[in-house]
Write a protein that holds these residues in place. Structure first.
Motif, PDB file in Angstrom:
ATOM      1  N   LYS A 199       0.798  -0.988  -0.210  1.00  0.00           N
ATOM      2  CA  LYS A 199       0.008  -0.122   0.055  1.00  0.00           C
ATOM      3  C   LYS A 199       0.873   1.044   0.175  1.00  0.00           C
ATOM      4  CE  LYS A 199      -3.631  -2.565   2.826  1.00  0.00           C
ATOM      5  NZ  LYS A 199      -4.819  -2.347   2.121  1.00  0.00           N
ATOM      6  N   TRP A 200       0.386   2.259  -0.348  1.00  0.00           N
ATOM      7  CA  TRP A 200       0.924   3.628  -0.414  1.00  0.00           C
ATOM      8  C   TRP A 200       1.160   4.052   0.974  1.00  0.00           C
ATOM      9  CZ3 TRP A 200       2.453   3.903  -5.134  1.00  0.00           C
ATOM     10  CH2 TRP A 200       1.914   3.622  -6.198  1.00  0.00           C
ATOM     11  N   ASN A 201       2.403   4.707   1.181  1.00  0.00           N
ATOM     12  CA  ASN A 201       2.946   4.950   2.698  1.00  0.00           C
ATOM     13  C   ASN A 201       2.322   6.448   2.761  1.00  0.00           C
ATOM     14  OD1 ASN A 201       4.866   6.885   4.416  1.00  0.00           O
ATOM     15  ND2 ASN A 201       5.107   4.585   4.996  1.00  0.00           N
ATOM     16  N   GLU A 202       1.545   6.856   3.689  1.00  0.00           N
ATOM     17  CA  GLU A 202       0.816   7.896   3.790  1.00  0.00           C
ATOM     18  C   GLU A 202       1.907   9.070   4.269  1.00  0.00           C
ATOM     19  OE1 GLU A 202      -2.244   8.951   3.673  1.00  0.00           O
ATOM     20  OE2 GLU A 202      -3.128   6.786   3.549  1.00  0.00           O
ATOM     21  N   ALA A 203       2.929   8.976   5.147  1.00  0.00           N
ATOM     22  CA  ALA A 203       3.860   9.894   5.130  1.00  0.00           C
ATOM     23  C   ALA A 203       4.640  10.333   4.180  1.00  0.00           C
ATOM     24  CB  ALA A 203       4.769   9.608   6.364  1.00  0.00           C
ATOM     25  N   LEU A 204       4.930   9.403   2.935  1.00  0.00           N
ATOM     26  CA  LEU A 204       5.511   9.710   1.919  1.00  0.00           C
ATOM     27  C   LEU A 204       4.503  10.593   0.784  1.00  0.00           C
ATOM     28  CD1 LEU A 204       7.839   6.361   1.595  1.00  0.00           C
ATOM     29  CD2 LEU A 204       8.438   8.866   1.907  1.00  0.00           C
ATOM     30  N   LEU A 205       3.333  10.114   0.870  1.00  0.00           N
ATOM     31  CA  LEU A 205       2.333  10.839  -0.198  1.00  0.00           C
ATOM     32  C   LEU A 205       2.624  11.997   0.394  1.00  0.00           C
ATOM     33  CD1 LEU A 205      -0.332   8.233  -0.348  1.00  0.00           C
ATOM     34  CD2 LEU A 205       1.136   8.611  -2.062  1.00  0.00           C
ATOM     35  N   ASN A 206       2.188  12.249   1.694  1.00  0.00           N
ATOM     36  CA  ASN A 206       2.073  13.786   2.040  1.00  0.00           C
ATOM     37  C   ASN A 206       3.380  14.641   1.837  1.00  0.00           C
ATOM     38  OD1 ASN A 206      -0.301  13.265   3.256  1.00  0.00           O
ATOM     39  ND2 ASN A 206       0.373  12.618   5.167  1.00  0.00           N
ATOM     40  N   ALA A 207       4.326  14.008   1.894  1.00  0.00           N
ATOM     41  CA  ALA A 207       5.796  14.689   1.565  1.00  0.00           C
ATOM     42  C   ALA A 207       5.610  15.149   0.143  1.00  0.00           C
ATOM     43  CB  ALA A 207       6.949  13.873   1.976  1.00  0.00           C
ATOM     44  N   CYS A 208       5.066  14.393  -0.683  1.00  0.00           N
ATOM     45  CA  CYS A 208       5.226  14.846  -2.146  1.00  0.00           C
ATOM     46  C   CYS A 208       4.138  15.669  -2.551  1.00  0.00           C
ATOM     47  CB  CYS A 208       4.977  13.434  -3.129  1.00  0.00           C
ATOM     48  SG  CYS A 208       6.514  12.428  -2.666  1.00  0.00           S
ATOM     49  N   GLY A 209       2.784  15.619  -2.170  1.00  0.00           N
ATOM     50  CA  GLY A 209       1.940  16.681  -2.510  1.00  0.00           C
ATOM     51  C   GLY A 209       0.415  16.244  -2.137  1.00  0.00           C
ATOM     52  N   PRO A 210      -0.353  17.507  -1.944  1.00  0.00           N
ATOM     53  CA  PRO A 210      -1.625  17.128  -1.546  1.00  0.00           C
ATOM     54  C   PRO A 210      -2.540  16.211  -2.443  1.00  0.00           C
ATOM     55  CG  PRO A 210      -1.452  19.365  -2.511  1.00  0.00           C
ATOM     56  CD  PRO A 210      -0.014  18.626  -2.555  1.00  0.00           C
ATOM     57  N   GLN A 211      -3.551  15.432  -1.755  1.00  0.00           N
ATOM     58  CA  GLN A 211      -4.325  14.527  -2.635  1.00  0.00           C
ATOM     59  C   GLN A 211      -3.793  13.712  -3.585  1.00  0.00           C
ATOM     60  OE1 GLN A 211      -5.146  18.295  -3.090  1.00  0.00           O
ATOM     61  NE2 GLN A 211      -6.041  17.977  -1.132  1.00  0.00           N
ATOM     62  N   LEU A 212      -2.455  13.341  -3.249  1.00  0.00           N
ATOM     63  CA  LEU A 212      -1.737  12.515  -4.171  1.00  0.00           C
ATOM     64  C   LEU A 212      -2.107  10.990  -4.185  1.00  0.00           C
ATOM     65  CD1 LEU A 212       0.561  12.042  -6.034  1.00  0.00           C
ATOM     66  CD2 LEU A 212       2.062  11.733  -3.920  1.00  0.00           C
ATOM     67  N   LYS A 213      -2.711  10.426  -3.038  1.00  0.00           N
ATOM     68  CA  LYS A 213      -3.475   9.153  -3.049  1.00  0.00           C
ATOM     69  C   LYS A 213      -4.439   9.241  -4.196  1.00  0.00           C
ATOM     70  CE  LYS A 213      -5.106   5.554   0.175  1.00  0.00           C
ATOM     71  NZ  LYS A 213      -5.541   5.317   1.702  1.00  0.00           N
ATOM     72  N   GLU A 214      -5.321  10.028  -4.096  1.00  0.00           N
ATOM     73  CA  GLU A 214      -6.641  10.121  -5.001  1.00  0.00           C
ATOM     74  C   GLU A 214      -5.923  10.137  -6.442  1.00  0.00           C
ATOM     75  OE1 GLU A 214      -6.257  12.151  -2.490  1.00  0.00           O
ATOM     76  OE2 GLU A 214      -7.828  11.136  -1.004  1.00  0.00           O
ATOM     77  N   LYS A 215      -4.733  10.947  -6.533  1.00  0.00           N
ATOM     78  CA  LYS A 215      -4.370  10.965  -8.088  1.00  0.00           C
ATOM     79  C   LYS A 215      -3.683   9.845  -8.503  1.00  0.00           C
ATOM     80  CE  LYS A 215      -3.453  15.938  -7.530  1.00  0.00           C
ATOM     81  NZ  LYS A 215      -4.368  16.387  -8.452  1.00  0.00           N
ATOM     82  N   LEU A 216      -3.106   9.008  -7.406  1.00  0.00           N
ATOM     83  CA  LEU A 216      -2.284   7.807  -7.990  1.00  0.00           C
ATOM     84  C   LEU A 216      -3.247   6.631  -8.061  1.00  0.00           C
ATOM     85  CD1 LEU A 216       0.819   7.868  -5.582  1.00  0.00           C
ATOM     86  CD2 LEU A 216       0.609   8.193  -8.087  1.00  0.00           C
ATOM     87  N   GLY A 217      -4.507   6.730  -7.269  1.00  0.00           N
ATOM     88  CA  GLY A 217      -5.412   5.358  -6.949  1.00  0.00           C
ATOM     89  C   GLY A 217      -4.725   4.241  -6.334  1.00  0.00           C
ATOM     90  N   ASP A 218      -5.557   3.169  -5.952  1.00  0.00           N
ATOM     91  CA  ASP A 218      -5.018   2.013  -5.359  1.00  0.00           C
ATOM     92  C   ASP A 218      -4.163   1.208  -6.242  1.00  0.00           C
ATOM     93  OD1 ASP A 218      -6.272   2.962  -2.959  1.00  0.00           O
ATOM     94  OD2 ASP A 218      -8.052   1.788  -3.557  1.00  0.00           O
ATOM     95  N   PRO A 219      -3.020   0.664  -5.752  1.00  0.00           N
ATOM     96  CA  PRO A 219      -2.332  -0.183  -6.709  1.00  0.00           C
ATOM     97  C   PRO A 219      -2.998  -1.410  -6.684  1.00  0.00           C
ATOM     98  CG  PRO A 219      -1.283  -0.035  -4.651  1.00  0.00           C
ATOM     99  CD  PRO A 219      -2.269   1.050  -4.581  1.00  0.00           C
TER     100      PRO A 219
END
Length: 541
Positions: free
Chosen positions: A239-259
């Protein structure tokens, strides 16, 4: 469209039974192939970006920024137009698209694509009477995609490592410390330097999932194996790591979707391809992956195998049951087995270094080189050589270093000592870093050799001896493209057959050489000496 440049392996004959389409969207070209139900090659086609698509003005498939040559990108629309051309080439080659039952692909790892808001609606409503590139021309908020050659994100890499507590912790989570070419830092740079473009980005794809999206008619999910090369995915939880997503950009989890797993069926092929090329509307699109995982698939590596590609760079692919956390090299999720991993080791100094030693010690003759190599005993009287024409990645060294049993020397006594030291040193190097990753050498270990030097039996014999394992060879050309085609069938039949069952029709690699009986006593101490030498050299840097 350029003139057809294709190779029809089937002589224009229609295949009997179902077929599978595999594509490889690499740095300099797009390759596509069709295989039959036995995974035999029927037809293939290729598009060279620089020559077939000169309007994009690329060099080696890329744009190098004139003000900052560390910034390297590729035109996203060029890849779309390449797909238009390669499908036309397959058409001219006589491919019957209605027979294709599954499609998959591979893409150059670490490249990223930024879909403009509204792009998914465009993908879902493509008109079959127009080319893809005409309809997707305004679908990208960032028109040039950052690719793996880019090294302009050192600042963002430092921030990623800091976000989780340092490089070792990042490697523990994602399989690698922060690398400038990895997608996480690239996304962070886009967010920082092109904020409006980032805000207008509906979804972010890797090159592989971008290719998958074109066939699926919707933004496709990122597969776990390619996703593990982003510095964003937790390779244990998948799964995506939340701390790393937050370090890269806002709403990034939604932009990437689930692997998703690499064998996941994304859905049926888009109606665009059904109507334009007469694909069967039951044809399935299987998740696409990165070129390195696809190569693992194409070479059919399993547990206990290590693939060593002997080319300009020497590269090793490892199947790992349980990886160790290291700062050098990369651990990726295995595309075949969700309970396994793969490791990737790349060494810049490969064939060109061997050729330099050949030229200086054997008058440029491989025959002389091989005779001198074979005339020198295994272990080379305790002489060890490290040769780095270019700045090496691991270890981080440049120059030539020669050691006898008594210490460092400026040269060896004879050309044959130099030759054997160079070849043994290169293979000891691979063994050391493979063991650091957790690869266990035992009686079940087998080596698959590919690349130009895999035709040289004298060199392969040293490889077998250093690893104390048999060496096999096979024709593994275009392994990423073929791996994509194999993955198409694997994804379609995953619920009923194993990958080994599916690929059982492919000829086995043949044995090239076996190790001598005394090699464990010779090379085990040399491996430790190599470790000690590298430790001393890198401490001085």
């Amino acid at each position: 469209m350029s003139e057809c440049d294709c190779l029809n392996k089937g002589g224009g004959k229609k295949a009997e039974g179902p077929t599978y389409l595999g594509l490889d969207l690499s740095t300099q070209q797009l390759k596509a192939c069709v295989v039959d139900d036995n995974l035999s090659l029927i037809a293939e086609a290729i598009v060279q970006y620089d020559t077939d698509l000169p309007e994009f003005r690329t060099t080696g498939g890329a744009h190098i920024d004139k003000k900052n040559n560390a910034q390297i990108t590729s035109p996203t629309l060029m890849w779309v137009k390449a797909l238009d051309i390669v499908l036309d080439k397959l058409t001219v080659a006589g491919v019957d698209f209605s027979q294709i039952v599954a499609i998959s692909g591979s893409g150059q790892q670490h490249g990223s694509v930024y879909w403009q808001k509204g792009a998914e609606n465009t993908l879902k409503s493509l008109k079959p009477d127009k080319f893809l590139h005409e309809q997707l021309a305004k679908s990208f908020s960032v028109t040039d995609s950052p690719i793996w050659m880019d090294s302009s994100t050192k600042k963002q890499c430092d921030e990623l490592e800091k976000a989780v507590g340092g490089p070792l912790k990042l490697a523990e989570i994602t399989g690698s410390r922060a690398y400038t070419r990895f997608t996480g830092s690239q996304i962070a740079k886009v967010r920082e330097t092109k904020q409006e473009a980032y805000n207008n980005t509906e979804r972010i794809s890797l090159v592989s999932s971008f290719l998958c999206s074109l066939f699926a008619g919707a933004v496709a999910p990122i597969d776990i194996s390619d996703g593990s090369g982003m510095n964003l995915l937790d390779i244990k939880s998948k799964k995506w790591n939340e701390a790393l997503l937050n370090a890269c950009g806002p709403q990034l989890k939604e932009k990437l979707g689930d692997p998703v797993p690499s064998y996941n069926i994304v859905g049926p092929v888009s109606s665009y391809f059904v109507e334009r090329y007469h694909f069967n509307n039951e044809c399935k699109v299987v998740a696409c992956t990165g070129d390195n995982p696809a190569s693992l698939i194409g070479m059919r590596l399993g547990e206990g195998w290590i693939a060593v590609s002997l080319g300009t760079s020497d590269t090793a692919f490892l199947w790992l049951s349980q990886p160790q956390i290291v700062l050098d090299g990369h651990v990726l999720c295995n595309p075949i087995d969700e309970n396994a991993w793969m490791a990737l080791l790349c060494f810049k100094n490969g064939s060109l270094t061997r050729e330099r030693i050949r030229d200086t010690c054997a008058d440029g003759s491989w025959d002389t080189f091989n005779k001198l190599l074979e005339s020198t005993p295994r272990g080379n009287f305790g002489n060890i050589g490290l040769y780095y024409d270019k700045q090496e990645i691991i270890p981080f060294l440049i120059g030539d270093y020669r050691f006898t049993k008594t210490g460092c020397v400026s040269k060896f006594n004879s050309p044959e000592n130099e030759i054997r030291a160079a070849v043994e040193g290169q293979f000891i190097r691979i063994r050391v870093y493979a063991e650091d990753f957790g690869f266990v050498l035992n009686e079940n270990t087998k080596i698959l050799a590919t690349g130009g030097a895999s035709k040289n039996t004298a060199i392969l014999q040293v490889l077998a001896d250093v690893f104390n394992a048999p060496v096999y060879v096979q024709d593994a050309a275009n392994s990423a493209m073929l791996g994509a085609a194999f993955q198409a069938k694997h994804g379609l039949m995953h619920d009923t057959k194993t990958y080994l069952d599916i690929t059982a029709t492919i000829p086995e690699p043949h044995l090239a050489c076996e190790p001598y009986a005394d090699v464990a006593d010779i090379y085990t101490p040399m491996v430790q000496r190599y470790r000690d030498i590298v430790g001393q050299l890198t401490e001085k840097k």
